[in-house]
Motif scaffolding. Structure first.
Motif, PDB file in Angstrom:
ATOM      1  N   LEU A  90       0.823  -1.208   0.000  1.00 23.57           N
ATOM      2  CA  LEU A  90       0.000   0.000   0.000  1.00 23.57           C
ATOM      3  C   LEU A  90       0.860   1.262   0.000  1.00 23.57           C
ATOM      4  O   LEU A  90       0.520   2.259  -0.648  1.00 23.57           O
ATOM      5  CB  LEU A  90      -0.926  -0.001   1.219  1.00 23.57           C
ATOM      6  N   THR A  91       1.968   1.229   0.717  1.00 19.92           N
ATOM      7  CA  THR A  91       2.857   2.387   0.742  1.00 19.92           C
ATOM      8  C   THR A  91       3.377   2.701  -0.654  1.00 19.92           C
ATOM      9  O   THR A  91       3.406   3.870  -1.083  1.00 19.92           O
ATOM     10  CB  THR A  91       4.034   2.146   1.699  1.00 19.92           C
ATOM     11  N   PHE A 183      -1.269  10.712   5.396  1.00 21.45           N
ATOM     12  CA  PHE A 183      -0.475   9.479   5.430  1.00 21.45           C
ATOM     13  C   PHE A 183       1.005   9.778   5.639  1.00 21.45           C
ATOM     14  O   PHE A 183       1.635   9.235   6.544  1.00 21.45           O
ATOM     15  CB  PHE A 183      -0.680   8.695   4.133  1.00 21.45           C
ATOM     16  N   PHE A 184       1.557  10.654   4.824  1.00 24.51           N
ATOM     17  CA  PHE A 184       2.981  10.933   4.941  1.00 24.51           C
ATOM     18  C   PHE A 184       3.294  11.815   6.147  1.00 24.51           C
ATOM     19  O   PHE A 184       4.380  11.708   6.733  1.00 24.51           O
ATOM     20  CB  PHE A 184       3.500  11.565   3.649  1.00 24.51           C
ATOM     21  N   ASP A 201      -7.415  -0.220  10.443  1.00 18.78           N
ATOM     22  CA  ASP A 201      -7.903   0.195  11.758  1.00 18.78           C
ATOM     23  C   ASP A 201      -6.845   0.895  12.609  1.00 18.78           C
ATOM     24  O   ASP A 201      -7.132   1.887  13.277  1.00 18.78           O
ATOM     25  CB  ASP A 201      -8.523  -0.980  12.525  1.00 18.78           C
ATOM     26  N   LEU A 202      -5.592   0.425  12.575  1.00 19.19           N
ATOM     27  CA  LEU A 202      -4.564   1.092  13.368  1.00 19.19           C
ATOM     28  C   LEU A 202      -4.248   2.477  12.799  1.00 19.19           C
ATOM     29  O   LEU A 202      -4.003   3.420  13.557  1.00 19.19           O
ATOM     30  CB  LEU A 202      -3.289   0.248  13.420  1.00 19.19           C
ATOM     31  N   PHE A 203      -4.266   2.604  11.482  1.00 20.71           N
ATOM     32  CA  PHE A 203      -4.012   3.921  10.892  1.00 20.71           C
ATOM     33  C   PHE A 203      -5.085   4.916  11.312  1.00 20.71           C
ATOM     34  O   PHE A 203      -4.791   6.043  11.694  1.00 20.71           O
ATOM     35  CB  PHE A 203      -3.954   3.818   9.368  1.00 20.71           C
ATOM     36  N   VAL A 204      -6.346   4.491  11.257  1.00 20.71           N
ATOM     37  CA  VAL A 204      -7.441   5.371  11.683  1.00 20.71           C
ATOM     38  C   VAL A 204      -7.349   5.639  13.181  1.00 20.71           C
ATOM     39  O   VAL A 204      -7.519   6.777  13.634  1.00 20.71           O
ATOM     40  CB  VAL A 204      -8.810   4.751  11.319  1.00 20.71           C
ATOM     41  N   ASN A 205      -7.074   4.608  13.961  1.00 21.23           N
ATOM     42  CA  ASN A 205      -7.006   4.761  15.411  1.00 21.23           C
ATOM     43  C   ASN A 205      -5.976   5.795  15.824  1.00 21.23           C
ATOM     44  O   ASN A 205      -6.196   6.574  16.766  1.00 21.23           O
ATOM     45  CB  ASN A 205      -6.683   3.411  16.055  1.00 21.23           C
TER      46      ASN A 205
END
Length: 341
Positions: A90-91, A183-184, A201-205
């Motif tokens: 994804l990155t 994101f960056f 979920d961890l990115f949103v959290n």
């Protein structure tokens, strides 16, 4: 859940990059990707990361690319000493995307309508940086299907309601949007790159705030996918998903743990009251009242989220759901998952 989606189709807004990570998904790409490439939106691209596939995904993508010029393919090849995962894929896809606003889904998913991008993109207004969507499973006759759909619905009710109250704690990568600058700015997945799951979920959290997160649950934006059909496949999927809960913010982890444990103890105490004949009529009355209240509250919401047939499953699935939460919560805590596909 108080929310009223906009019925009128909004005007096209920001340019969008749809990002899909795919490993050995030739069949799903053939079935679903053309539909995503035909969305009713004037300014978008689709970035597919062909992540170390050993099937004929590359040939499928080349064929589709000849027909759709706005398909961009990023290919990752397996290194003998370096094993990649979805976060790495994804990155690379995000880096390859030309647009600031990113919309994510999976290769085995298909939007309910051709207006998926239009309605999700329209939510990027003001300070919005994250848009949480909804992704139900397709209804089938498989014996696991009703409970899998029920569990997915309950999870959605929790995280969508939390977002509406300004306390978003997770999203689902099958239907999720956020900005490239967010994101960056957050250094991508660096904070949790050591765990195999958590790209959604961890990115949103870790990055959601009351000001930057909204939801979109118009039926046009539902993303459908097929549920697992075997206990083994479902077990592996849930073990991977539940393993990241321990990395949530403390406030979210405590709230989710309280819900899981209190719901489980409610049914344990009910059973003990019946077994030991301690005020059994009162215990039955409390359970019936709880279920009746749930039916009243959930009936409209279940229908809105394409699961109206599950309303009458509440008396049985509610208890199974809390057993499931505690069992997989323990499994996720003590068993490490080492692969995403």
């Amino acid at each position: 859940m108080r929310y009223s989606p906009q019925n009128a189709i909004p005007a096209p807004s920001v340019p969008i990059s749809v990002i899909i990570s795919a490993r050995n998904e030739a069949r799903n790409l053939t079935q679903n990707l053309p539909y995503i490439l035909q969305q009713n939106y004037p300014d978008y691209e689709v970035v597919v990361i062909n992540d170390c596939s050993s099937d004929n995904s590359d040939e499928v993508l080349q064929d589709i690319q000849r027909e759709f010029a706005h398909l961009k393919v990023v290919t990752i090849t397996e290194h003998v000493r370096f094993k990649t995962g979805k976060k790495f894929a994804l990155t690379l896809g995000i880096k390859a995307a030309k647009n600031e606003h990113l919309l994510f889904t999976d290769a085995d998913c298909k939007p309910a309508t051709l207006n998926w991008i239009t309605r999700m993109a329209a939510k990027f207004t003001g300070s919005t940086q994250i848009v949480l969507g909804y992704s139900p499973y397709t209804r089938t006759g498989n014996f696991l299907n009703p409970f899998i759909r029920f569990e997915t619905l309950k999870t959605a009710l929790n995280y969508l309601s939390a977002a509406l109250s300004g306390n978003a704690y997770m999203g689902i990568g099958r239907n999720l949007a956020y900005t490239k600058s967010l994101f960056f700015g957050a250094k991508g997945f660096a904070a949790h790159m050591h765990v195999i799951s958590g790209d959604d979920d961890l990115f949103v959290n870790q990055n959601s705030t009351p000001e930057n997160t909204v939801i979109e649950i118009h039926p046009d934006t539902f993303i459908y996918t097929d549920a697992k059909t075997t206990l083994g496949g479902w077990f592996r999927q849930k073990k991977r998903h539940m393993g990241v809960g321990k990395l949530y913010k403390n406030i979210h982890r405590r709230a989710l743990s309280f819900d899981a444990v209190s719901g489980f103890l409610f049914y344990v105490l009910f059973i003990l009251c019946l077994v030991f004949k301690f005020e059994p009529l009162l215990a039955i009355g409390v359970v019936v009242f709880r279920l009746a209240l749930q039916l009243i509250i959930y009936s409209k919401v279940f229908k809105r989220l394409a699961c109206g047939d599950l309303v009458w499953s509440l008396p049985f699935f509610d208890m199974i759901y809390y057993i499931y939460l505690n069992v997989f919560g323990l499994i996720g805590t003590f068993i490490k998952t080492t692969r995403w596909k």
